[in-house]
Design an enzyme around this catalytic site. Structure first.
Site, mmCIF file in Angstrom:
data_model
loop_
_atom_site.group_PDB
_atom_site.id
_atom_site.type_symbol
_atom_site.label_atom_id
_atom_site.label_comp_id
_atom_site.label_asym_id
_atom_site.label_seq_id
_atom_site.Cartn_x
_atom_site.Cartn_y
_atom_site.Cartn_z
ATOM 1 N N THR A 87 -7.797 -2.469 1.766
ATOM 2 C CA THR A 87 -7.084 -3.091 0.610
ATOM 3 C C THR A 87 -7.713 -4.631 0.914
ATOM 4 O O THR A 87 -8.120 -5.461 -0.150
ATOM 5 C CB THR A 87 -5.497 -3.068 0.900
ATOM 6 O OG1 THR A 87 -5.288 -1.671 0.974
ATOM 7 C CG2 THR A 87 -4.674 -3.691 -0.222
ATOM 8 N N ASP A 126 -1.252 -0.034 -4.538
ATOM 9 C CA ASP A 126 -2.414 0.439 -5.301
ATOM 10 C C ASP A 126 -2.407 1.705 -5.597
ATOM 11 O O ASP A 126 -3.277 2.348 -6.349
ATOM 12 C CB ASP A 126 -3.602 0.252 -4.073
ATOM 13 C CG ASP A 126 -2.963 0.727 -2.551
ATOM 14 O OD1 ASP A 126 -1.905 1.169 -2.482
ATOM 15 O OD2 ASP A 126 -3.814 0.568 -1.689
ATOM 16 N N GLU A 148 -0.831 -8.118 1.770
ATOM 17 C CA GLU A 148 -0.790 -6.641 1.681
ATOM 18 C C GLU A 148 0.112 -6.248 2.854
ATOM 19 O O GLU A 148 0.312 -6.459 4.015
ATOM 20 C CB GLU A 148 -2.047 -6.024 2.183
ATOM 21 C CG GLU A 148 -1.921 -4.431 1.888
ATOM 22 C CD GLU A 148 -2.850 -3.419 2.787
ATOM 23 O OE1 GLU A 148 -3.590 -3.919 3.790
ATOM 24 O OE2 GLU A 148 -3.023 -2.336 2.266
ATOM 25 N N SER A 208 -7.387 3.755 -1.369
ATOM 26 C CA SER A 208 -6.842 2.320 -1.357
ATOM 27 C C SER A 208 -8.324 1.560 -1.426
ATOM 28 O O SER A 208 -8.024 0.399 -1.893
ATOM 29 C CB SER A 208 -6.358 2.112 0.085
ATOM 30 O OG SER A 208 -4.933 2.360 0.286
ATOM 31 N N ASP A 253 2.162 2.693 3.303
ATOM 32 C CA ASP A 253 1.137 3.750 3.062
ATOM 33 C C ASP A 253 1.232 4.869 4.242
ATOM 34 O O ASP A 253 1.242 5.955 4.471
ATOM 35 C CB ASP A 253 -0.232 3.452 2.709
ATOM 36 C CG ASP A 253 -1.177 4.608 2.580
ATOM 37 O OD1 ASP A 253 -1.018 5.435 1.735
ATOM 38 O OD2 ASP A 253 -2.282 4.515 3.744
ATOM 39 N N ASP A 311 0.821 -1.221 -0.008
ATOM 40 C CA ASP A 311 -0.096 0.055 0.008
ATOM 41 C C ASP A 311 0.748 1.228 -0.048
ATOM 42 O O ASP A 311 1.703 1.388 0.929
ATOM 43 C CB ASP A 311 -0.954 0.034 1.168
ATOM 44 C CG ASP A 311 -2.107 1.014 1.055
ATOM 45 O OD1 ASP A 311 -1.993 2.094 0.572
ATOM 46 O OD2 ASP A 311 -3.258 0.628 1.526
ATOM 47 N N HIS A 321 2.193 8.699 4.517
ATOM 48 C CA HIS A 321 1.192 9.624 5.227
ATOM 49 C C HIS A 321 1.976 10.582 6.370
ATOM 50 O O HIS A 321 1.681 11.868 6.397
ATOM 51 C CB HIS A 321 0.068 9.181 5.733
ATOM 52 C CG HIS A 321 -0.970 8.699 4.832
ATOM 53 N ND1 HIS A 321 -1.468 9.703 3.884
ATOM 54 C CD2 HIS A 321 -1.484 7.397 4.362
ATOM 55 C CE1 HIS A 321 -2.150 8.891 3.161
ATOM 56 N NE2 HIS A 321 -2.326 7.646 3.439
HETATM 57 MG MG MG Z 1 -4.155 -0.647 2.623
HETATM 58 ZN ZN ZN Z 2 -3.253 5.951 2.269
#
Ligand code: MG
Ligand code: ZN
Length: 366
Positions: A138, A300, A253, A85, A258, A44, A262
Site C-alpha cells: 500500500t 483498497d 495506511e 493491495s 486486513d 487496508d 485474513h
Molecule cells: Mg496494506
Molecule cells: Zn490482504
C-alpha cells in the site's frame, strides 16, 4: 476640517472596496473550494462491516462520523475481480488499474506517475505513513514502481529518488539489512533526511525530511504495544510536511485491519479500525483548523467477507462471521472532509480519485 472629512471619505471607500474584494473571493471560493493539502487514509481491508464493527466496539462516535460526504469505490483490478493491495493501492495512487501484484506500473510494466510524484514535481511536499513496512504494497504504491510487490529491497531504493519528504513506518531491514549489503540510510542522510528508529526520536526531529523506520519489519499490533502510535506518526508527518508553503500530499495506511481479517480475528480487526480512526481524528483536527485540507478516507478492498451476525451498541459488543480468509470483491466506502469533499460522493471506480486530487490541487501533469 474639510481636508479631514476628505481623508475620512477616502478611508471609507478603501475599506468598502477591500471588503467587497474579500466577499468576491469568498463567493468564488464557495462555488469551487480547492484544498492546498490532501491527506489520504487507506484502511487496508476496511469494508463497511470492518468499520461498523470497530464503531460498535469503540462504544463512542468515530471521528469518521463527522465526515459530511461519503460514497463507494469499485475495487476490481486490471486482471481480477478481486484485487490485491498492490493493484488497489496503485489505482488510488496512480489513477490506473493494473494487475494484482504490481506497484506503480501498468500491466505492461510501463511506469505510472503517482500523486506524490506529481505533488513533488509541482513543488508540494509528500509523505507516507503506515503500520506495516513502508515498502509493503500500500505505501509502496505511492512511492515505488515495481512489477513485483515482493521486491522489497528494490522498492526501498525508490525511496531515495527524492519524491518523498517524510516516511514513517516499519521496514528498517529493507534499507539496512539487504542482500546487496548496502545501507540506504547513509544516502538518506546525505539527502538531508533525519533517520530515526524510535517514536521518541521521531517526535524530537526538527528536520523537513524525516525517515522513521520504527520496526525491523512491520510494527506491532495496536493491541500489542503500538496503541496510539499511528496517531503520533500522522501528527508528526503533518507537522513536518506542512512546513512546505505550497502544500502537501500525505498517505496514511492502517495496514493491519486486513491482516486481522485474513486471520478471521474480529478483535484484531476492531482494534486496528479504532486505532486508524484515532489517526483520522488527528488529521481532522488539523484540517478543521487549517481549512485548506481535504481529508479522504477509503479502503483498497474488503477482506474476509465479514458479516456482523450480532452485537449490542449498549454494551459495545459485536459478533461476526467471515466468509473466507482472503479479500472479497465488494465495493468499499469513501469518506471526505474539507474543500472539494463533495466531488467524491457517489459510486466511483478506484481510479477516479487521482484525477480529482490532481485537479483540486491544480497540479500540472507535464
Ligand atoms: Mg496494506
Ligand atoms: Zn490482504
Amino acid at each position: 476640517m474639510r481636508n479631514a472629512v476628505y481623508k475620512l471619505f477616502i478611508l471609507i471607500i478603501i475599506v468598502l472596496v477591500s471588503g467587497c474584494a474579500e466577499n468576491v473571493g469568498n463567493e468564488s471560493g464557495r462555488s469551487e473550494k480547492k484544498p492546498k493539502n490532501i491527506i489520504i487514509f487507506i484502511g487496508d481491508g476496511m469494508g463497511v462491516a470492518q468499520l461498523y464493527a470497530g464503531m460498535t466496539k469503540s462504544g463512542k462516535a468515530f471521528f469518521l462520523e463527522r465526515f459530511p460526504y461519503s460514497g463507494f469505490s469499485k475495487t476490481y483490478s486490471a486482471d481480477a475481480y478481486i484485487t490485491d493491495s498492490a493493484a488497489g493501492g496503485t489505482a488510488i495512487a496512480c489513477g490506473e488499474k493494473t494487475n494484482n501484484g504490481m506497484i506503480g506500473v501498468r500491466p505492461d510494466s510501463t511506469l505510472l506517475v503517482s500523486i506524490t510524484e506529481l505533488a513533488h514535481k509541482n513543488g508540494l511536499a509528500a509523505g507516507v505513513v503506515s503500520t506495516s513496512a513502508v515498502t509493503h504494497a500500500t505505501p509502496a504504491s505511492f512511492v515505488a514502481h515495481n512489477a513485483g510487490r515482493g521486491n522489497y529491497e528494490e522498492i526501498a531504493n525508490d525511496f531515495l529518488k527524492g519524491t518523498i519528504d517524510v516516511f514513517i513506518g516499519g521496514g528498517e531491514n529493507h534499507f539496512r539489512n539487504r542482500k546487496d549489503g548496502a545501507d540506504l540510510t547513509d544516502q538518506l542522510k546525505e539527502q538531508g533526511f533525519d533517520v530515526v528508529y524510535t517514536p521518541e526520536d521521531m517526535k524530537k526531529s526538527q528536520s523537513a525530511k524525516l525517515a522513521g523506520l520504527l520496526a525491523k519489519e512491520h510494527m506491532p499490533k495496536a493491541s500489542e504495544g503500538r496503541n496510539g502510535l499511528l496517531t503520533d506518526m500522522t501528527k508528526k508527518a503533518i507537522e513536518t510536511l506542512s512546513r512546505n508553503k505550497n502544500g502537501f500530499v500525505l498517505l496514511v495506511e492502517g495496514s493491519m485491519i486486513d491482516w486481522g481479517a485474513h486471520e478471521n480475528n474480529l478483535d484484531y480487526v476492531t482494534s486496528e479500525t479504532i486505532d486508524l480512526d484515532q489517526a483520522i481524528g488527528a488529521a481532522l483536527d488539523f484540517a478543521t483548523a487549517d481549512r485548506n485540507t481535504l481529508v479522504f478516507v477509503t479502503a483498497d478492498h474488503e477482506t474476509g467477507g465479514l458479516v456482523l451476525t450480532g452485537g449490542d451498541v449498549k454494551t459495545a459488543s459485536v459478533e461476526g462471521k467471515f466468509a473466507g480468509s482472503d479479500h472479497s470483491a465488494v465495493m468499499v466506502p469513501v469518506f471526505t472532509y474539507g474543500p472539494g469533499a463533495e466531488k467524491f460522493s457517489g459510486i466511483h471506480e478506484n481510479t477516479f480519485f487521482y484525477g480529482e486530487f490532481t485537479r483540486l490541487l491544480g497540479l500540472k501533469t507535464r
